[in-house]
Design an enzyme around this catalytic site. Structure first.
Site, PDB file in Angstrom:
ATOM      1  CG  HIS A   1      32.887 117.072  46.178  1.00  0.00           C
ATOM      2  ND1 HIS A   1      33.443 118.013  47.005  1.00  0.00           N
ATOM      3  CD2 HIS A   1      31.875 116.497  46.873  1.00  0.00           C
ATOM      4  CE1 HIS A   1      32.793 118.002  48.163  1.00  0.00           C
ATOM      5  NE2 HIS A   1      31.840 117.092  48.114  1.00  0.00           N
TER       6      HIS A   1
ATOM      7  CB  CYS B   1      29.116 119.505  48.107  1.00  0.00           C
ATOM      8  SG  CYS B   1      29.348 119.253  49.876  1.00  0.00           S
TER       9      CYS B   1
ATOM     10  CG  HIS C   1      27.600 115.575  48.604  1.00  0.00           C
ATOM     11  ND1 HIS C   1      28.965 115.592  48.796  1.00  0.00           N
ATOM     12  CD2 HIS C   1      27.328 114.423  47.942  1.00  0.00           C
ATOM     13  CE1 HIS C   1      29.503 114.510  48.258  1.00  0.00           C
ATOM     14  NE2 HIS C   1      28.534 113.785  47.724  1.00  0.00           N
TER      15      HIS C   1
ATOM     16  CG  ASP D   1      28.464 115.385  52.773  1.00  0.00           C
ATOM     17  OD1 ASP D   1      29.059 114.368  53.135  1.00  0.00           O
ATOM     18  OD2 ASP D   1      28.992 116.241  52.047  1.00  0.00           O
ATOM     19  CG  HIS D   2      30.837 115.784  56.280  1.00  0.00           C
ATOM     20  ND1 HIS D   2      31.722 116.791  56.067  1.00  0.00           N
ATOM     21  CD2 HIS D   2      31.205 114.789  55.441  1.00  0.00           C
ATOM     22  CE1 HIS D   2      32.578 116.430  55.137  1.00  0.00           C
ATOM     23  NE2 HIS D   2      32.281 115.223  54.738  1.00  0.00           N
TER      24      HIS D   2
ATOM     25  CE1 TYR E   1      30.238 110.528  54.301  1.00  0.00           C
ATOM     26  CE2 TYR E   1      32.315 111.313  55.187  1.00  0.00           C
ATOM     27  CZ  TYR E   1      31.334 111.339  54.210  1.00  0.00           C
ATOM     28  OH  TYR E   1      31.454 112.194  53.136  1.00  0.00           O
TER      29      TYR E   1
HETATM   30  C1  DNO Z   1      33.970 114.351  52.253  1.00  0.00           C
HETATM   31  C2  DNO Z   1      33.541 114.190  50.871  1.00  0.00           C
HETATM   32  C3  DNO Z   1      34.705 114.354  49.934  1.00  0.00           C
HETATM   33  C4  DNO Z   1      34.296 113.889  48.560  1.00  0.00           C
HETATM   34  C5  DNO Z   1      35.388 114.024  47.540  1.00  0.00           C
HETATM   35  C6  DNO Z   1      34.848 113.757  46.171  1.00  0.00           C
HETATM   36  O1  DNO Z   1      33.450 113.745  53.131  1.00  0.00           O
HETATM   37  O2  DNO Z   1      32.499 115.009  50.551  1.00  0.00           O
HETATM   38  O3  DNO Z   1      35.766 113.594  50.393  1.00  0.00           O
HETATM   39  O4  DNO Z   1      33.961 112.553  48.602  1.00  0.00           O
HETATM   40  O5  DNO Z   1      35.960 115.270  47.572  1.00  0.00           O
HETATM   41  O6  DNO Z   1      35.884 113.381  45.336  1.00  0.00           O
END
Ligand code: DNO
Length: 351
Positions: A206, A244, A271, A316-317, A330
């Site tokens: 990531h 991401c 992501h 994602d977020h 989340y």
């Molecule tokens: C945040 C996530 C990160 C991700 C880690 C992967 O919400 O995108 O915490 O899970 O960095 O190891």
């Protein structure tokens, strides 16, 4: 392309599998054993329990996010070998339940960093926010003092009870630079990628979030050139990246569309989310819609589509909307809206 949804597990998440089941298109639960410490071998009973729960709703558990990497591995200490052996054992167990991708990161000390978890948008929703002047170019010891002297000064991750351990870690990282970190990552990958290949599990690193050094700690998964370098450290399809868009997108000089095109066959997991970057370097997370932020979400989805992407994508977020009470970033609602937007783009590209 397969849509996944991150789930923190029974009793650990405000969102239930039953709710996730009702979001169109979701087949994969993106999961982890969140009570395990970095470096520990994951117990088979606990892995099987998650599989049992996912099976009840017909989800697969193909993607794990994350199996965390012990700091001694990132620091390159002799004790790393023990933790690498545990990592290998966990990979083998995950293969037994059908896991295909392990997402992990190589960020020293901190994972993602924000200065406000509930910053209000104009529409009354709240979202994760990064105020550059509170983090960039800040000496960690200065921050420790500031927090110690003023209980009203808070930064997530810098809770008073963590300060002692943080100071110890900062001390250990004092002489570790970016080159060292690349070398330590190479050592780790050389050890585990053969095990991944035998067990048909792809590793997906990531990016660092935000993608620049913070508090004097080195960060290397920050831009196209460095990702290219990581993929070459062990040039094998099992050594991949979790691309991401939000993490990389908080630096506007990152061209994510170009990264998707260049790395497509080494991205087992993506992501896709948006972020709005301000001129002073602050950024806030927005809805997934392209127009709401700085990241070219439509261009990114188009690049995946044109590359024949057949990996996993998750939203994602999200923002916190409709008064939802949830883990920061989340919630159910905004991530579900995000999925509908991503699927909308994808379906129109397909047609
Ligand atoms: C945040 C996530 C990160 C991700 C880690 C992967 O919400 O995108 O915490 O899970 O960095 O190891």
């Amino acid at each position: 392309m397969q849509i996944g949804f991150r789930w923190y597990g029974e009793g650990n998440d405000s969102v239930s599998l039953k709710q996730i089941k009702q979001i169109p298109g979701v087949k994969t639960i993106v999961w982890a054993l969140h009570d395990m410490q970095a470096g520990e071998e994951w117990p088979m009973e606990k892995i099987l329990e998650v599989k049992r729960q996912a099976d009840l709703y017909g989800f697969n558990i193909d993607v794990v996010e994350s199996v965390n990497v012990h700091e001694d591995i990132k620091l390159g200490l002799p004790s790393r070998d023990v933790y690498i052996e545990n990592y290998k054992k966990t990979i083998k167990k995950l293969a037994k339940v059908g896991v295909k991708v392990i997402c992990y990161n190589f960020m020293p000390v901190f994972d993602w960093i924000r200065t406000d978890l509930f910053k209000e948008h104009e529409d009354g929703s709240t979202a994760l926010f990064y105020e550059a002047s509170k983090v960039n170019d800040i000496d960690p010891m200065e921050l420790v003092n500031k927090i110690g002297n003023n209980p009203d000064y808070t930064i997530p991750g810098w809770e008073p009870e963590r300060l002692e351990n943080l100071m110890k870690l900062f001390e250990e990282y004092k002489d570790v630079n970016e080159e060292d970190l690349f070398n330590h990552l190479q050592y780790f990958l050389e050890a585990i990628i053969p095990v991944c290949e035998e067990n048909d599990i792809k590793m997906a690193i990531h990016p660092d979030d935000p993608p620049w050094p913070i508090f004097g700690l080195p960060r290397i998964i920050t831009n196209q050139e460095n990702i290219r370098r990581v993929l070459k450290l062990v040039d094998n399809p099992y050594n991949g990246v979790t691309l991401c868009s939000g993490s990389l997108g908080s630096n506007p000089s990152n061209d994510i569309v170009s990264m998707v095109r260049e790395f497509a066959d080494r991205i087992p997991f993506a992501h896709v989310r948006n972020v709005k970057v301000y001129e002073n370097g602050d950024f806030i997370e927005t809805s997934h819609r392209g127009q709401d932020g700085t990241v070219d979400i439509v261009g990114i989805m188009k690049a995946y589509h044109e590359s024949g992407f057949n990996g996993y994508i998750r939203p994602d977020h999200g923002r916190h909307i409709w008064d939802e009470k949830c883990r920061p970033g989340y919630g159910l609602y905004d991530r579900a809206l995000g999925i509908m937007y991503l699927l909308g783009i994808w379906d129109s590209l397909e047609s």
